[in-house]
Design a protein around this motif. Structure first.
Motif, short mmCIF file in Angstrom:
data_model
loop_
_atom_site.label_atom_id
_atom_site.label_comp_id
_atom_site.label_asym_id
_atom_site.label_seq_id
_atom_site.Cartn_x
_atom_site.Cartn_y
_atom_site.Cartn_z
N VAL A 222 0.83 -1.21 0.00
CA VAL A 222 0.00 0.00 0.00
C VAL A 222 0.87 1.26 0.00
N GLY A 223 2.12 1.14 0.48
CA GLY A 223 2.98 2.32 0.60
C GLY A 223 2.56 3.18 1.78
N VAL A 224 2.26 2.53 2.91
CA VAL A 224 1.78 3.24 4.11
C VAL A 224 2.88 4.18 4.62
N PRO A 225 2.57 5.47 4.86
CA PRO A 225 3.58 6.40 5.38
C PRO A 225 4.05 5.98 6.77
N ALA A 226 5.33 6.25 7.09
CA ALA A 226 5.90 5.88 8.39
C ALA A 226 5.06 6.47 9.53
N LEU A 227 4.57 7.70 9.35
CA LEU A 227 3.76 8.35 10.39
C LEU A 227 2.51 7.52 10.69
N ALA A 228 1.87 6.98 9.63
CA ALA A 228 0.66 6.17 9.81
C ALA A 228 0.99 4.88 10.56
N VAL A 229 2.18 4.32 10.28
CA VAL A 229 2.58 3.07 10.96
C VAL A 229 2.75 3.34 12.46
N VAL A 230 3.43 4.44 12.80
CA VAL A 230 3.65 4.78 14.21
C VAL A 230 2.32 5.03 14.91
N ILE A 231 1.46 5.84 14.29
CA ILE A 231 0.15 6.12 14.89
C ILE A 231 -0.62 4.82 15.07
N PHE A 232 -0.60 3.96 14.04
CA PHE A 232 -1.36 2.71 14.11
C PHE A 232 -0.85 1.82 15.23
N GLU A 233 0.46 1.67 15.35
CA GLU A 233 1.03 0.79 16.40
C GLU A 233 0.65 1.30 17.79
N VAL A 234 0.75 2.61 18.00
CA VAL A 234 0.43 3.19 19.31
C VAL A 234 -1.07 3.02 19.60
#
Ligand SMILES: [Zn+2]
Ligand SMILES: [Zn+2]
Length: 280
Positions: A153-165
Motif C-alpha cells: 500500500v505504501g503506508v507512510p511511516a507516520l501512519a505506521v507509528v500512529i497505528f502501532e500506538v
C-alpha cells in the motif's frame, strides 16, 4: 523520525495507558475475576517481554523501518500517488486495521494458526493484561503481515507509528475489566471496539468466540457480518476462556509458550496427584 524514536514513543505510551486502565479496573471492576491477578499477571506481562525480545531480534527492520525504505524507493501505491499526507496517513491507517481484522479471522479459521492464537483465548479471566497476551510466533507473523501491507500500500511511516500506538492502546482498552455505562458504550462502540464488545470474543461458546474480530475500528465486523452485540449468558455470568486449557497451571508462562504444540491440559496430568488436581 527514526525507528528508535518510534520504539521510545510506543513503549512510553503503552506503559502509561496500561497503568491508567489498570487503575480503572481497580476502581470499577466489571466482573469478579475467577482466578485473579496474582496468578495471571506475571505470565501475561512476562509474555510481553518475550515477544519484544524475539520480534526485535528476528525482525530488525520493523514495519516503520520498512515504511521509510518504501518511501525512499517509491514502493507501494501511496508512494506513487500525489495525494496530501493527511489523506495518505488516513488510508494507510485504515489499510493496516483492515489487514489486522483479516489476520484475526484467519487465525480463527485456519487450524494451524488457531493453535497459535488460542493462547490469547485460554486466559481464564479477561482484563487489561489479556490485551498483551499473544504468542511470540503470532506476534512475528503479525509483524510480517503488517510489513507486507506497508510495502504493497505504501503506508507512510507516520501512519505506521500512529497505528502501532493506537492498536496497542485500544487492545488494552477493549480487554479492560472495567465498567463503562451502557449508554456511553453504545456511542463509543460506533467508533472503537469497547470492553463489552470484545468480551463477547472471549466467551467459551464457539459462535461467540468467532465474532467481534476487530481490535480497534468496529466497522469491519459490521461490514462482514461478524458483529455480535452482547454475550448470551450476560457479561457477569458468561464463562471466559476455551473448553481446553482450563487447568490453572496453564496460566504459567512456560505453559503459555507450549500451548500451540499441545492438545489440551489433560496431556500434562500424568501423575495421580495431577489427575485429582485436574478434577478439582
Ligand atoms: Zn481471537
Ligand atoms: Zn482478545
Amino acid at each position: 523520525m527514526n525507528a528508535n524514536t518510534e520504539l521510545f514513543i510506543r513503549i512510553g505510551a503503552a506503559i502509561g495507558i496500561f497503568l491508567a486502565l489498570a487503575l480503572w479496573e481497580l476502581l470499577t471492576p466489571r466482573r469478579t475475576l475467577t482466578v485473579g491477578r496474582a496468578r495471571r499477571w506475571p505470565s501475561n506481562l512476562g509474555i510481553v517481554v518475550v515477544d519484544a525480545v524475539l520480534v526485535r531480534l528476528l525482525i530488525p527492520v520493523a514495519a516503520v523501518g520498512m515504511a521509510i525504505l518504501a518511501a525512499e524507493r517509491g514502493w507501494g501505491l501511496l508512494n506513487i500517488t500525489p495525494w496530501p499526507i493527511w489523506l495518505e496517513v488516513l488510508i494507510g491507517f485504515f489499510a493496516l486495521d483492515l489487514a489486522i481484522y483479516g489476520q484475526h479471522v484467519a487465525f480463527h479459521k485456519v487450524p494451524i494458526l488457531w493453535r497459535l492464537h488460542r493462547m490469547h483465548h485460554a486466559d481464564l479471566d479477561i482484563d487489561v493484561s489479556t490485551g498483551l497476551r499473544f504468542h511470540p510466533i503470532e506476534i512475528i507473523l503479525s509483524m510480517l503481515i503488517k510489513i507486507a501491507v506497508v510495502v504493497l500500500v505504501g503506508v507512510p511511516a507516520l501512519a505506521v507509528v500512529i497505528f502501532e500506538v493506537v492498536l496497542n492502546a485500544t487492545s488494552m482498552f477493549n480487554h479492560s475489566n472495567a465498567v463503562m455505562p451502557i449508554s456511553l458504550d453504545r456511542i463509543v462502540r460506533l467508533i472503537v471496539v469497547t470492553p463489552d464488545m470484545h468480551r463477547v470474543h472471549h466467551s467459551i461458546k464457539r459462535e461467540e468466540t468467532d465474532s467481534n474480530f476487530g481490535f480497534n475500528l468496529p466497522w469491519w465486523d459490521r461490514l462482514f457480518g461478524t458483529y455480535r452485540a452482547q454475550p448470551e449468558a450476560g457479561h457477569e455470568s458468561m464463562t471466559i476462556g476455551l473448553p481446553i486449557f482450563r487447568d490453572r497451571r496453564e496460566l504459567r508462562l512456560d505453559r503459555l509458550m507450549t500451548q500451540p504444540f499441545r492438545n489440551d491440559a489433560g496431556e500434562i496430568a500424568t501423575t495421580p496427584q495431577a489427575e485429582s488436581e485436574n478434577a478439582g
